[in-house]
Design an enzyme around this catalytic site. Structure first.
Site, PDB file in Angstrom:
ATOM      1  N   SER A 127      35.039 -19.257-111.320  1.00 18.17           N
ATOM      2  CA  SER A 127      33.714 -18.717-111.029  1.00 18.17           C
ATOM      3  C   SER A 127      32.717 -19.850-110.874  1.00 18.17           C
ATOM      4  O   SER A 127      32.873 -20.920-111.488  1.00 18.17           O
ATOM      5  CB  SER A 127      33.315 -17.827-112.213  1.00 18.17           C
ATOM      6  OG  SER A 127      31.938 -17.587-112.202  1.00 18.17           O
ATOM      7  N   TYR A 152      32.021 -16.074-121.702  1.00 16.39           N
ATOM      8  CA  TYR A 152      32.762 -15.798-120.462  1.00 16.39           C
ATOM      9  C   TYR A 152      32.883 -17.064-119.608  1.00 16.39           C
ATOM     10  O   TYR A 152      33.974 -17.433-119.174  1.00 16.39           O
ATOM     11  CB  TYR A 152      32.058 -14.687-119.661  1.00 16.39           C
ATOM     12  CG  TYR A 152      32.580 -14.567-118.243  1.00 16.39           C
ATOM     13  CD1 TYR A 152      33.796 -13.958-117.978  1.00 16.39           C
ATOM     14  CD2 TYR A 152      31.869 -15.114-117.167  1.00 16.39           C
ATOM     15  CE1 TYR A 152      34.295 -13.886-116.683  1.00 16.39           C
ATOM     16  CE2 TYR A 152      32.358 -15.045-115.869  1.00 16.39           C
ATOM     17  CZ  TYR A 152      33.561 -14.423-115.636  1.00 16.39           C
ATOM     18  OH  TYR A 152      34.062 -14.353-114.357  1.00 16.39           O
ATOM     19  N   LYS A 156      36.257 -19.592-118.365  1.00 18.64           N
ATOM     20  CA  LYS A 156      36.629 -20.084-117.028  1.00 18.64           C
ATOM     21  C   LYS A 156      36.768 -21.609-117.041  1.00 18.64           C
ATOM     22  O   LYS A 156      37.680 -22.158-116.439  1.00 18.64           O
ATOM     23  CB  LYS A 156      35.594 -19.643-115.986  1.00 18.64           C
ATOM     24  CG  LYS A 156      35.581 -18.141-115.739  1.00 18.64           C
ATOM     25  CD  LYS A 156      36.923 -17.616-115.238  1.00 18.64           C
ATOM     26  CE  LYS A 156      36.962 -16.110-115.143  1.00 18.64           C
ATOM     27  NZ  LYS A 156      38.299 -15.565-114.887  1.00 18.64           N
TER      28      LYS A 156
HETATM   29  P1  NAD Z   1      37.842  -6.211-112.723  1.00 20.30           P
HETATM   30  O1  NAD Z   1      37.464  -5.931-114.130  1.00 20.30           O
HETATM   31  O2  NAD Z   1      37.511  -5.209-111.687  1.00 20.30           O
HETATM   32  O3  NAD Z   1      39.410  -6.516-112.631  1.00 20.30           O
HETATM   33  C1  NAD Z   1      40.113  -7.156-113.675  1.00 20.30           C
HETATM   34  C2  NAD Z   1      41.351  -6.319-113.974  1.00 20.30           C
HETATM   35  O4  NAD Z   1      42.101  -6.983-115.008  1.00 20.30           O
HETATM   36  C3  NAD Z   1      41.023  -4.921-114.480  1.00 20.30           C
HETATM   37  O5  NAD Z   1      41.742  -3.979-113.704  1.00 20.30           O
HETATM   38  C4  NAD Z   1      41.482  -4.918-115.945  1.00 20.30           C
HETATM   39  O6  NAD Z   1      41.969  -3.656-116.341  1.00 20.30           O
HETATM   40  C5  NAD Z   1      42.558  -5.984-115.926  1.00 20.30           C
HETATM   41  N1  NAD Z   1      42.781  -6.675-117.209  1.00 20.30           N
HETATM   42  C6  NAD Z   1      41.869  -7.248-118.022  1.00 20.30           C
HETATM   43  N2  NAD Z   1      42.484  -7.785-119.085  1.00 20.30           N
HETATM   44  C7  NAD Z   1      43.821  -7.572-118.940  1.00 20.30           C
HETATM   45  C8  NAD Z   1      44.978  -7.892-119.713  1.00 20.30           C
HETATM   46  N3  NAD Z   1      44.895  -8.554-120.873  1.00 20.30           N
HETATM   47  N4  NAD Z   1      46.190  -7.515-119.235  1.00 20.30           N
HETATM   48  C9  NAD Z   1      46.297  -6.847-118.074  1.00 20.30           C
HETATM   49  N5  NAD Z   1      45.244  -6.500-117.312  1.00 20.30           N
HETATM   50  C10 NAD Z   1      44.020  -6.865-117.741  1.00 20.30           C
HETATM   51  O7  NAD Z   1      37.208  -7.646-112.351  1.00 20.30           O
HETATM   52  P2  NAD Z   1      37.044  -8.346-110.924  1.00 20.30           P
HETATM   53  O8  NAD Z   1      35.614  -8.328-110.551  1.00 20.30           O
HETATM   54  O9  NAD Z   1      38.065  -7.850-109.990  1.00 20.30           O
HETATM   55  O10 NAD Z   1      37.375  -9.843-111.349  1.00 20.30           O
HETATM   56  C11 NAD Z   1      38.667 -10.402-111.189  1.00 20.30           C
HETATM   57  C12 NAD Z   1      38.652 -11.839-111.684  1.00 20.30           C
HETATM   58  O11 NAD Z   1      37.675 -12.577-110.958  1.00 20.30           O
HETATM   59  C13 NAD Z   1      38.295 -12.011-113.156  1.00 20.30           C
HETATM   60  O12 NAD Z   1      39.085 -13.054-113.683  1.00 20.30           O
HETATM   61  C14 NAD Z   1      36.840 -12.399-113.114  1.00 20.30           C
HETATM   62  O13 NAD Z   1      36.468 -13.148-114.237  1.00 20.30           O
HETATM   63  C15 NAD Z   1      36.798 -13.232-111.851  1.00 20.30           C
HETATM   64  N6  NAD Z   1      35.471 -13.320-111.239  1.00 20.30           N
HETATM   65  C16 NAD Z   1      34.799 -12.177-110.916  1.00 20.30           C
HETATM   66  C17 NAD Z   1      33.539 -12.260-110.332  1.00 20.30           C
HETATM   67  C18 NAD Z   1      32.757 -11.026-109.998  1.00 20.30           C
HETATM   68  O14 NAD Z   1      31.533 -11.134-109.803  1.00 20.30           O
HETATM   69  N7  NAD Z   1      33.361  -9.861-109.879  1.00 20.30           N
HETATM   70  C19 NAD Z   1      32.983 -13.502-110.066  1.00 20.30           C
HETATM   71  C20 NAD Z   1      33.695 -14.654-110.405  1.00 20.30           C
HETATM   72  C21 NAD Z   1      34.962 -14.551-110.999  1.00 20.30           C
HETATM   73  N1  UFG Z   2      19.705  -8.911-111.208  1.00 22.58           N
HETATM   74  C1  UFG Z   2      18.548  -8.146-111.326  1.00 22.58           C
HETATM   75  N2  UFG Z   2      18.665  -6.884-111.827  1.00 22.58           N
HETATM   76  C2  UFG Z   2      19.858  -6.350-112.204  1.00 22.58           C
HETATM   77  C3  UFG Z   2      21.034  -7.132-112.070  1.00 22.58           C
HETATM   78  C4  UFG Z   2      20.910  -8.415-111.583  1.00 22.58           C
HETATM   79  O1  UFG Z   2      17.464  -8.599-111.011  1.00 22.58           O
HETATM   80  O2  UFG Z   2      19.882  -5.190-112.660  1.00 22.58           O
HETATM   81  C5  UFG Z   2      19.590 -10.275-110.659  1.00 22.58           C
HETATM   82  C6  UFG Z   2      20.005 -11.339-111.667  1.00 22.58           C
HETATM   83  O3  UFG Z   2      18.906 -11.712-112.468  1.00 22.58           O
HETATM   84  C7  UFG Z   2      20.481 -12.444-110.739  1.00 22.58           C
HETATM   85  C8  UFG Z   2      21.050 -11.709-109.524  1.00 22.58           C
HETATM   86  O4  UFG Z   2      20.484 -10.398-109.577  1.00 22.58           O
HETATM   87  O5  UFG Z   2      19.384 -13.193-110.322  1.00 22.58           O
HETATM   88  C9  UFG Z   2      22.564 -11.606-109.551  1.00 22.58           C
HETATM   89  O6  UFG Z   2      22.963 -11.089-110.811  1.00 22.58           O
HETATM   90  P1  UFG Z   2      24.432 -10.534-111.081  1.00 22.58           P
HETATM   91  O7  UFG Z   2      24.450 -10.016-112.483  1.00 22.58           O
HETATM   92  O8  UFG Z   2      24.828  -9.598-109.997  1.00 22.58           O
HETATM   93  O9  UFG Z   2      25.341 -11.821-110.905  1.00 22.58           O
HETATM   94  P2  UFG Z   2      25.386 -13.205-111.693  1.00 22.58           P
HETATM   95  O10 UFG Z   2      25.100 -14.267-110.682  1.00 22.58           O
HETATM   96  O11 UFG Z   2      24.544 -13.184-112.907  1.00 22.58           O
HETATM   97  O12 UFG Z   2      26.898 -13.267-112.192  1.00 22.58           O
HETATM   98  C10 UFG Z   2      27.983 -12.782-111.364  1.00 22.58           C
HETATM   99  C11 UFG Z   2      29.095 -12.197-112.235  1.00 22.58           C
HETATM  100  C12 UFG Z   2      29.787 -13.281-113.015  1.00 22.58           C
HETATM  101  C13 UFG Z   2      30.228 -14.345-112.071  1.00 22.58           C
HETATM  102  C14 UFG Z   2      29.058 -14.866-111.287  1.00 22.58           C
HETATM  103  C15 UFG Z   2      29.481 -15.907-110.296  1.00 22.58           C
HETATM  104  O13 UFG Z   2      28.567 -11.230-113.123  1.00 22.58           O
HETATM  105  O14 UFG Z   2      30.911 -12.744-113.672  1.00 22.58           O
HETATM  106  O15 UFG Z   2      28.451 -13.802-110.567  1.00 22.58           O
HETATM  107  O16 UFG Z   2      30.502 -15.474-109.496  1.00 22.58           O
HETATM  108  F1  UFG Z   2      30.803 -15.341-112.766  1.00 22.58           F
END
Ligand code: NAD
Ligand code: UFG
Length: 341
Positions: A127, A152, A156
Protein backbone atom coordinates in the site's frame (compact mmCIF):
# COMPACT_ATOMS: atom_id res chain seq x y z
CA UNK A 1 -1.74 -26.82 -19.43
CA UNK A 2 -3.15 -23.79 -17.59
CA UNK A 3 -0.96 -22.27 -14.90
CA UNK A 4 -2.58 -22.56 -11.47
CA UNK A 5 -2.68 -19.37 -9.40
CA UNK A 6 -3.61 -19.39 -5.72
CA UNK A 7 -5.49 -16.21 -4.79
CA UNK A 8 -5.74 -15.65 -1.03
CA UNK A 9 -8.54 -13.29 -0.05
CA UNK A 10 -9.99 -13.90 -3.50
CA UNK A 11 -13.62 -13.33 -2.54
CA UNK A 12 -12.70 -9.83 -1.33
CA UNK A 13 -12.84 -6.56 -3.26
CA UNK A 14 -9.56 -6.51 -5.19
CA UNK A 15 -9.09 -10.30 -5.13
CA UNK A 16 -12.42 -11.00 -6.87
CA UNK A 17 -11.64 -8.53 -9.67
CA UNK A 18 -8.21 -10.09 -10.05
CA UNK A 19 -9.67 -13.61 -10.19
CA UNK A 20 -11.83 -12.45 -13.12
CA UNK A 21 -8.86 -11.00 -15.01
CA UNK A 22 -6.74 -14.12 -14.35
CA UNK A 23 -9.47 -16.42 -15.67
CA UNK A 24 -9.95 -14.15 -18.71
CA UNK A 25 -6.22 -14.48 -19.39
CA UNK A 26 -6.35 -18.29 -19.31
CA UNK A 27 -5.10 -19.03 -15.79
CA UNK A 28 -6.62 -21.61 -13.46
CA UNK A 29 -7.67 -19.85 -10.25
CA UNK A 30 -7.95 -21.36 -6.79
CA UNK A 31 -9.21 -19.11 -4.02
CA UNK A 32 -8.82 -19.45 -0.28
CA UNK A 33 -10.66 -17.04 2.00
CA UNK A 34 -12.09 -17.27 5.52
CA UNK A 35 -15.05 -15.06 4.47
CA UNK A 36 -14.31 -12.65 7.32
CA UNK A 37 -14.97 -9.70 5.02
CA UNK A 38 -16.63 -11.21 1.95
CA UNK A 39 -19.51 -13.38 0.79
CA UNK A 40 -19.46 -16.84 -0.76
CA UNK A 41 -21.84 -15.60 -3.54
CA UNK A 42 -18.81 -13.87 -5.06
CA UNK A 43 -17.68 -17.25 -6.43
CA UNK A 44 -20.89 -17.61 -8.47
CA UNK A 45 -20.56 -14.03 -9.64
CA UNK A 46 -17.04 -14.64 -10.86
CA UNK A 47 -18.44 -17.64 -12.74
CA UNK A 48 -21.25 -15.47 -14.18
CA UNK A 49 -18.74 -12.95 -15.52
CA UNK A 50 -16.13 -15.39 -16.85
CA UNK A 51 -18.04 -18.61 -17.53
CA UNK A 52 -15.59 -20.45 -15.28
CA UNK A 53 -15.99 -21.30 -11.61
CA UNK A 54 -12.77 -20.82 -9.67
CA UNK A 55 -11.71 -23.42 -7.14
CA UNK A 56 -12.64 -22.30 -3.62
CA UNK A 57 -12.02 -23.33 -0.03
CA UNK A 58 -13.00 -21.59 3.18
CA UNK A 59 -9.71 -21.41 5.00
CA UNK A 60 -8.09 -19.18 7.60
CA UNK A 61 -4.47 -18.71 6.58
CA UNK A 62 -3.53 -18.18 10.23
CA UNK A 63 -4.46 -21.84 10.77
CA UNK A 64 -1.15 -23.39 9.83
CA UNK A 65 -2.35 -26.98 10.07
CA UNK A 66 -5.22 -26.40 7.64
CA UNK A 67 -2.97 -24.38 5.34
CA UNK A 68 -0.39 -27.18 5.23
CA UNK A 69 -3.16 -29.66 4.49
CA UNK A 70 -4.38 -27.40 1.66
CA UNK A 71 -0.93 -27.27 0.04
CA UNK A 72 -0.45 -31.02 0.38
CA UNK A 73 -3.69 -31.48 -1.61
CA UNK A 74 -3.04 -28.70 -4.15
CA UNK A 75 0.12 -29.31 -6.12
CA UNK A 76 1.63 -27.39 -9.05
CA UNK A 77 0.78 -23.89 -7.91
CA UNK A 78 2.68 -21.53 -10.23
CA UNK A 79 2.17 -18.38 -8.16
CA UNK A 80 0.34 -17.00 -5.14
CA UNK A 81 -1.32 -13.60 -5.02
CA UNK A 82 -1.70 -12.74 -1.35
CA UNK A 83 -4.60 -10.34 -0.76
CA UNK A 84 -5.91 -11.81 2.50
CA UNK A 85 -5.54 -9.26 5.28
CA UNK A 86 -7.49 -6.88 7.49
CA UNK A 87 -7.45 -3.45 5.88
CA UNK A 88 -9.16 -0.74 7.93
CA UNK A 89 -6.66 1.87 9.10
CA UNK A 90 -8.86 3.28 11.92
CA UNK A 91 -9.88 -0.15 13.22
CA UNK A 92 -6.23 -1.21 13.33
CA UNK A 93 -5.52 1.57 15.84
CA UNK A 94 -8.23 0.13 18.11
CA UNK A 95 -7.30 -3.52 17.54
CA UNK A 96 -3.55 -3.65 16.93
CA UNK A 97 -3.00 -7.23 18.08
CA UNK A 98 -5.73 -8.58 15.78
CA UNK A 99 -4.12 -6.73 12.87
CA UNK A 100 -0.56 -7.84 13.61
CA UNK A 101 -1.69 -11.44 14.11
CA UNK A 102 -3.93 -11.69 11.08
CA UNK A 103 -1.77 -9.81 8.59
CA UNK A 104 1.64 -11.08 9.67
CA UNK A 105 0.97 -14.63 10.94
CA UNK A 106 -0.87 -15.34 7.67
CA UNK A 107 2.08 -14.07 5.63
CA UNK A 108 4.63 -16.08 7.62
CA UNK A 109 2.49 -19.24 7.35
CA UNK A 110 2.15 -18.71 3.62
CA UNK A 111 5.87 -18.17 3.04
CA UNK A 112 6.75 -21.23 5.14
CA UNK A 113 4.34 -23.24 3.00
CA UNK A 114 5.96 -21.82 -0.16
CA UNK A 115 9.33 -23.13 1.03
CA UNK A 116 7.98 -26.49 2.13
CA UNK A 117 5.90 -27.13 -0.99
CA UNK A 118 8.31 -25.52 -3.46
CA UNK A 119 6.05 -22.70 -4.63
CA UNK A 120 8.34 -20.04 -6.07
CA UNK A 121 6.34 -16.93 -6.90
CA UNK A 122 4.51 -14.44 -4.68
CA UNK A 123 2.65 -11.22 -5.46
CA UNK A 124 1.94 -9.18 -2.32
CA UNK A 125 -0.71 -6.49 -1.73
CA UNK A 126 1.17 -3.57 -0.29
CA UNK A 127 0.00 0.00 0.00
CA UNK A 128 1.08 3.58 -0.49
CA UNK A 129 0.57 3.96 3.26
CA UNK A 130 4.18 2.70 3.58
CA UNK A 131 5.38 6.14 2.37
CA UNK A 132 3.61 8.17 5.06
CA UNK A 133 3.66 11.81 3.93
CA UNK A 134 6.37 11.80 1.24
CA UNK A 135 8.68 14.79 0.99
CA UNK A 136 8.66 14.72 -2.82
CA UNK A 137 5.60 14.23 -5.05
CA UNK A 138 4.79 12.30 -7.11
CA UNK A 139 6.30 9.56 -4.98
CA UNK A 140 8.69 7.02 -6.51
CA UNK A 141 9.46 3.53 -5.23
CA UNK A 142 12.86 4.58 -3.86
CA UNK A 143 11.38 7.28 -1.59
CA UNK A 144 12.33 6.65 2.04
CA UNK A 145 9.62 4.86 4.00
CA UNK A 146 8.34 6.90 6.95
CA UNK A 147 7.35 5.40 10.29
CA UNK A 148 3.85 3.99 9.76
CA UNK A 149 1.01 6.04 11.20
CA UNK A 150 -1.14 2.98 12.04
CA UNK A 151 -0.75 -0.70 12.97
CA UNK A 152 -2.25 -1.50 9.55
CA UNK A 153 0.43 0.54 7.76
CA UNK A 154 3.03 -1.13 9.95
CA UNK A 155 1.82 -4.59 8.87
CA UNK A 156 2.47 -3.57 5.24
CA UNK A 157 5.97 -2.26 6.02
CA UNK A 158 6.85 -5.34 8.08
CA UNK A 159 5.16 -7.57 5.48
CA UNK A 160 7.41 -6.13 2.79
CA UNK A 161 10.45 -6.68 5.02
CA UNK A 162 9.48 -10.31 5.74
CA UNK A 163 9.19 -10.97 2.03
CA UNK A 164 12.40 -9.14 1.09
CA UNK A 165 14.42 -10.98 3.74
CA UNK A 166 12.95 -14.37 2.80
CA UNK A 167 13.72 -13.80 -0.87
CA UNK A 168 17.32 -12.85 -0.11
CA UNK A 169 17.76 -15.99 1.98
CA UNK A 170 16.26 -18.39 -0.58
CA UNK A 171 17.06 -18.24 -4.28
CA UNK A 172 14.01 -20.36 -5.12
CA UNK A 173 11.60 -17.65 -3.98
CA UNK A 174 10.75 -14.55 -6.02
CA UNK A 175 8.29 -11.85 -5.11
CA UNK A 176 6.70 -8.64 -6.30
CA UNK A 177 5.20 -6.16 -3.85
CA UNK A 178 2.55 -3.94 -5.42
CA UNK A 179 1.99 -0.65 -3.63
CA UNK A 180 -1.59 0.29 -4.41
CA UNK A 181 -2.74 3.87 -4.25
CA UNK A 182 -6.53 4.29 -3.80
CA UNK A 183 -8.56 1.60 -5.62
CA UNK A 184 -12.17 2.58 -6.36
CA UNK A 185 -15.03 1.50 -8.62
CA UNK A 186 -16.38 -1.90 -9.52
CA UNK A 187 -16.56 -4.39 -12.36
CA UNK A 188 -18.56 -2.97 -15.33
CA UNK A 189 -21.00 -5.89 -15.00
CA UNK A 190 -21.91 -4.54 -11.51
CA UNK A 191 -21.75 -8.16 -10.30
CA UNK A 192 -18.73 -7.65 -8.05
CA UNK A 193 -17.48 -4.61 -6.15
CA UNK A 194 -16.58 -3.35 -2.71
CA UNK A 195 -18.85 -4.46 0.14
CA UNK A 196 -18.02 -2.40 3.23
CA UNK A 197 -19.18 -3.88 6.52
CA UNK A 198 -21.22 -1.32 8.46
CA UNK A 199 -20.36 2.34 8.03
CA UNK A 200 -17.78 2.76 5.25
CA UNK A 201 -14.39 4.17 6.19
CA UNK A 202 -13.40 4.95 2.61
CA UNK A 203 -14.46 7.96 0.58
CA UNK A 204 -16.11 6.42 -2.49
CA UNK A 205 -18.38 3.88 -0.71
CA UNK A 206 -19.39 6.75 1.59
CA UNK A 207 -20.20 8.92 -1.44
CA UNK A 208 -22.29 6.20 -3.12
CA UNK A 209 -24.17 5.34 0.09
CA UNK A 210 -24.92 9.03 0.71
CA UNK A 211 -26.08 9.50 -2.88
CA UNK A 212 -28.32 6.48 -2.39
CA UNK A 213 -29.86 7.95 0.76
CA UNK A 214 -28.37 5.38 3.14
CA UNK A 215 -26.34 8.11 4.86
CA UNK A 216 -27.58 11.65 5.56
CA UNK A 217 -24.43 13.40 4.43
CA UNK A 218 -20.80 12.84 3.62
CA UNK A 219 -18.46 14.29 6.20
CA UNK A 220 -15.44 15.71 4.43
CA UNK A 221 -12.43 15.59 6.71
CA UNK A 222 -10.92 19.06 6.45
CA UNK A 223 -10.47 21.74 3.80
CA UNK A 224 -7.64 23.63 5.42
CA UNK A 225 -4.79 21.55 4.04
CA UNK A 226 -1.82 22.97 2.18
CA UNK A 227 -3.21 21.96 -1.23
CA UNK A 228 -4.61 24.09 -4.10
CA UNK A 229 -8.24 23.83 -2.92
CA UNK A 230 -7.51 22.95 0.73
CA UNK A 231 -8.79 19.35 0.48
CA UNK A 232 -6.66 16.20 0.84
CA UNK A 233 -5.23 14.74 -2.34
CA UNK A 234 -5.11 11.06 -3.33
CA UNK A 235 -4.48 8.98 -6.46
CA UNK A 236 -7.70 7.05 -7.24
CA UNK A 237 -7.40 4.15 -9.67
CA UNK A 238 -10.06 1.86 -11.10
CA UNK A 239 -10.06 -1.56 -9.44
CA UNK A 240 -10.17 -3.34 -12.82
CA UNK A 241 -6.98 -1.55 -13.90
CA UNK A 242 -5.45 -2.56 -10.58
CA UNK A 243 -6.58 -6.17 -11.06
CA UNK A 244 -4.90 -6.28 -14.47
CA UNK A 245 -1.56 -5.29 -12.93
CA UNK A 246 -1.66 -8.52 -10.91
CA UNK A 247 -1.95 -10.58 -14.09
CA UNK A 248 1.09 -8.79 -15.49
CA UNK A 249 3.02 -9.34 -12.26
CA UNK A 250 2.16 -13.06 -12.24
CA UNK A 251 3.30 -13.41 -15.87
CA UNK A 252 6.52 -11.55 -15.12
CA UNK A 253 7.34 -13.97 -12.29
CA UNK A 254 6.21 -17.19 -13.93
CA UNK A 255 7.97 -16.29 -17.21
CA UNK A 256 11.17 -15.46 -15.29
CA UNK A 257 11.19 -11.86 -16.57
CA UNK A 258 11.75 -10.28 -13.16
CA UNK A 259 14.98 -8.27 -12.83
CA UNK A 260 15.67 -9.28 -9.24
CA UNK A 261 14.23 -11.70 -6.71
CA UNK A 262 12.25 -8.94 -5.02
CA UNK A 263 10.68 -6.06 -6.89
CA UNK A 264 8.39 -3.22 -5.81
CA UNK A 265 5.99 -1.24 -8.00
CA UNK A 266 3.71 1.74 -7.43
CA UNK A 267 0.26 1.24 -8.90
CA UNK A 268 -1.56 4.50 -9.44
CA UNK A 269 -2.65 6.87 -12.17
CA UNK A 270 -0.07 9.56 -11.47
CA UNK A 271 -2.87 12.11 -11.00
CA UNK A 272 -3.53 13.75 -7.67
CA UNK A 273 -7.26 14.37 -7.07
CA UNK A 274 -8.68 16.35 -4.14
CA UNK A 275 -11.67 15.13 -2.12
CA UNK A 276 -13.71 17.99 -3.60
CA UNK A 277 -12.69 17.00 -7.15
CA UNK A 278 -13.63 13.38 -6.38
CA UNK A 279 -17.12 14.47 -5.26
CA UNK A 280 -17.48 16.61 -8.39
CA UNK A 281 -16.38 13.69 -10.59
CA UNK A 282 -19.04 11.47 -9.00
CA UNK A 283 -21.73 14.12 -9.59
CA UNK A 284 -20.61 14.64 -13.19
CA UNK A 285 -20.47 10.93 -13.97
CA UNK A 286 -23.83 10.03 -12.43
CA UNK A 287 -25.90 13.22 -12.49
CA UNK A 288 -26.58 12.66 -8.76
CA UNK A 289 -25.78 15.33 -6.15
CA UNK A 290 -23.90 14.40 -2.98
CA UNK A 291 -24.80 16.21 0.21
CA UNK A 292 -21.60 16.93 2.10
CA UNK A 293 -20.33 18.99 4.99
CA UNK A 294 -16.76 19.88 5.87
CA UNK A 295 -15.79 18.76 9.38
CA UNK A 296 -12.50 18.52 11.29
CA UNK A 297 -9.51 16.72 9.87
CA UNK A 298 -9.41 12.94 10.42
CA UNK A 299 -6.48 12.01 12.70
CA UNK A 300 -3.76 10.14 10.85
CA UNK A 301 -4.74 11.36 7.37
CA UNK A 302 -1.92 12.11 4.99
CA UNK A 303 -2.29 15.55 3.39
CA UNK A 304 -1.39 14.64 -0.17
CA UNK A 305 -0.02 11.67 -2.02
CA UNK A 306 0.01 10.51 -5.59
CA UNK A 307 2.10 8.01 -7.48
CA UNK A 308 4.85 8.26 -9.96
CA UNK A 309 3.77 5.09 -11.82
CA UNK A 310 6.47 5.32 -14.51
CA UNK A 311 8.44 2.32 -13.23
CA UNK A 312 5.32 0.12 -13.56
CA UNK A 313 4.47 1.78 -16.90
CA UNK A 314 7.89 0.96 -18.35
CA UNK A 315 8.90 -2.27 -16.61
CA UNK A 316 5.49 -3.96 -16.43
CA UNK A 317 4.05 -2.34 -19.54
CA UNK A 318 1.03 -1.54 -17.37
CA UNK A 319 -0.89 1.68 -17.02
CA UNK A 320 -4.33 2.74 -15.90
CA UNK A 321 -6.93 3.11 -18.64
CA UNK A 322 -10.15 4.15 -16.88
CA UNK A 323 -10.85 7.76 -16.05
CA UNK A 324 -11.95 8.94 -12.62
CA UNK A 325 -15.45 9.59 -13.96
CA UNK A 326 -15.69 6.05 -15.39
CA UNK A 327 -14.58 4.60 -12.06
CA UNK A 328 -17.20 6.68 -10.22
CA UNK A 329 -19.92 5.52 -12.61
CA UNK A 330 -19.09 1.84 -11.98
CA UNK A 331 -19.07 2.46 -8.21
CA UNK A 332 -22.58 3.95 -8.56
CA UNK A 333 -23.84 1.06 -10.74
CA UNK A 334 -22.55 -1.39 -8.12
CA UNK A 335 -24.21 0.52 -5.26
CA UNK A 336 -27.52 0.43 -7.13
CA UNK A 337 -27.17 -3.27 -7.87
CA UNK A 338 -26.54 -4.26 -4.23
CA UNK A 339 -29.42 -2.12 -2.95
CA UNK A 340 -31.84 -3.92 -5.30
CA UNK A 341 -31.65 -7.05 -3.10
P1 NAD B 1 -11.12 -7.14 1.35
O1 NAD B 1 -11.35 -7.10 2.81
O2 NAD B 1 -12.25 -6.86 0.44
O3 NAD B 1 -10.49 -8.55 0.94
C1 NAD B 1 -9.62 -9.26 1.79
C2 NAD B 1 -10.14 -10.69 1.88
O4 NAD B 1 -9.24 -11.45 2.71
C3 NAD B 1 -11.53 -10.80 2.49
O5 NAD B 1 -12.35 -11.56 1.63
C4 NAD B 1 -11.31 -11.50 3.84
O6 NAD B 1 -12.39 -12.33 4.18
C5 NAD B 1 -10.04 -12.28 3.56
N1 NAD B 1 -9.21 -12.57 4.75
C6 NAD B 1 -8.78 -11.72 5.70
N2 NAD B 1 -8.04 -12.38 6.60
C7 NAD B 1 -7.96 -13.68 6.20
C8 NAD B 1 -7.33 -14.85 6.71
N3 NAD B 1 -6.61 -14.83 7.84
N4 NAD B 1 -7.48 -16.01 6.02
C9 NAD B 1 -8.20 -16.05 4.89
N5 NAD B 1 -8.83 -14.99 4.37
C10 NAD B 1 -8.71 -13.81 5.01
O7 NAD B 1 -9.89 -6.13 1.05
P2 NAD B 1 -9.37 -5.55 -0.34
O8 NAD B 1 -9.73 -4.12 -0.42
O9 NAD B 1 -9.70 -6.47 -1.44
O10 NAD B 1 -7.80 -5.60 -0.05
C11 NAD B 1 -6.99 -6.68 -0.49
C12 NAD B 1 -5.56 -6.42 -0.06
O11 NAD B 1 -5.11 -5.19 -0.60
C13 NAD B 1 -5.34 -6.31 1.45
O12 NAD B 1 -4.11 -6.92 1.77
C14 NAD B 1 -5.29 -4.83 1.68
O13 NAD B 1 -4.54 -4.50 2.82
C15 NAD B 1 -4.59 -4.36 0.42
N6 NAD B 1 -4.85 -2.96 0.08
C16 NAD B 1 -6.13 -2.52 -0.06
C17 NAD B 1 -6.37 -1.19 -0.38
C18 NAD B 1 -7.77 -0.67 -0.51
O14 NAD B 1 -7.95 0.56 -0.46
N7 NAD B 1 -8.78 -1.49 -0.70
C19 NAD B 1 -5.31 -0.33 -0.59
C20 NAD B 1 -4.01 -0.80 -0.44
C21 NAD B 1 -3.78 -2.15 -0.11
N1 UFG C 1 -12.57 11.10 3.35
C1 UFG C 1 -13.56 12.00 3.73
N2 UFG C 1 -14.72 11.51 4.25
C2 UFG C 1 -14.95 10.18 4.40
C3 UFG C 1 -13.94 9.26 4.00
C4 UFG C 1 -12.76 9.76 3.50
O1 UFG C 1 -13.38 13.20 3.61
O2 UFG C 1 -16.03 9.80 4.89
C5 UFG C 1 -11.32 11.62 2.78
C6 UFG C 1 -10.11 11.28 3.64
O3 UFG C 1 -9.92 12.27 4.63
C7 UFG C 1 -9.01 11.25 2.59
C8 UFG C 1 -9.70 10.76 1.32
O4 UFG C 1 -11.10 10.99 1.54
O5 UFG C 1 -8.56 12.55 2.37
C9 UFG C 1 -9.47 9.29 1.05
O6 UFG C 1 -9.78 8.56 2.23
P1 UFG C 1 -9.98 6.98 2.22
O7 UFG C 1 -10.36 6.58 3.61
O8 UFG C 1 -10.89 6.58 1.12
O9 UFG C 1 -8.54 6.44 1.82
P2 UFG C 1 -7.12 6.57 2.52
O10 UFG C 1 -6.23 7.27 1.55
O11 UFG C 1 -7.22 7.14 3.88
O12 UFG C 1 -6.69 5.04 2.71
C10 UFG C 1 -6.99 4.05 1.71
C11 UFG C 1 -7.24 2.69 2.36
C12 UFG C 1 -5.97 2.14 2.94
C13 UFG C 1 -4.92 2.13 1.89
C14 UFG C 1 -4.74 3.52 1.33
C15 UFG C 1 -3.72 3.53 0.23
O13 UFG C 1 -8.22 2.81 3.38
O14 UFG C 1 -6.19 0.82 3.39
O15 UFG C 1 -5.97 3.98 0.79
O16 UFG C 1 -3.98 2.60 -0.73
F1 UFG C 1 -3.77 1.68 2.42
Amino acid sequence: MKKKILVTGGTGYIGSHTAVELINEGFEVVIIDNLYNSEIEVIERIEKITGTKPGFEVLDICDNEKLTDFFSRNKNISAIIHFAAYKAVGESVRKPLEYYRNNLVSLINLMEAMKKFMVSNLVFSSSCTVYGQPEKLPVTEDAPLQPATSPYGNTKQVGEAIIRDTVSSDENIRAIALRYFNPIGAHPSALIGELPRGIPENLVPYITQTAHGLRDELKVFGNDYDTPDGYCIRDYLHVVDLAKAHVVAVKRLTDGKNKSGYEVFNLGTGQGVSVLEAIQAFERATGVKVKYRVVDRRPGDIEKIWADPSYANIELGWKTISTLDQAMKTAWDWENQIRKK
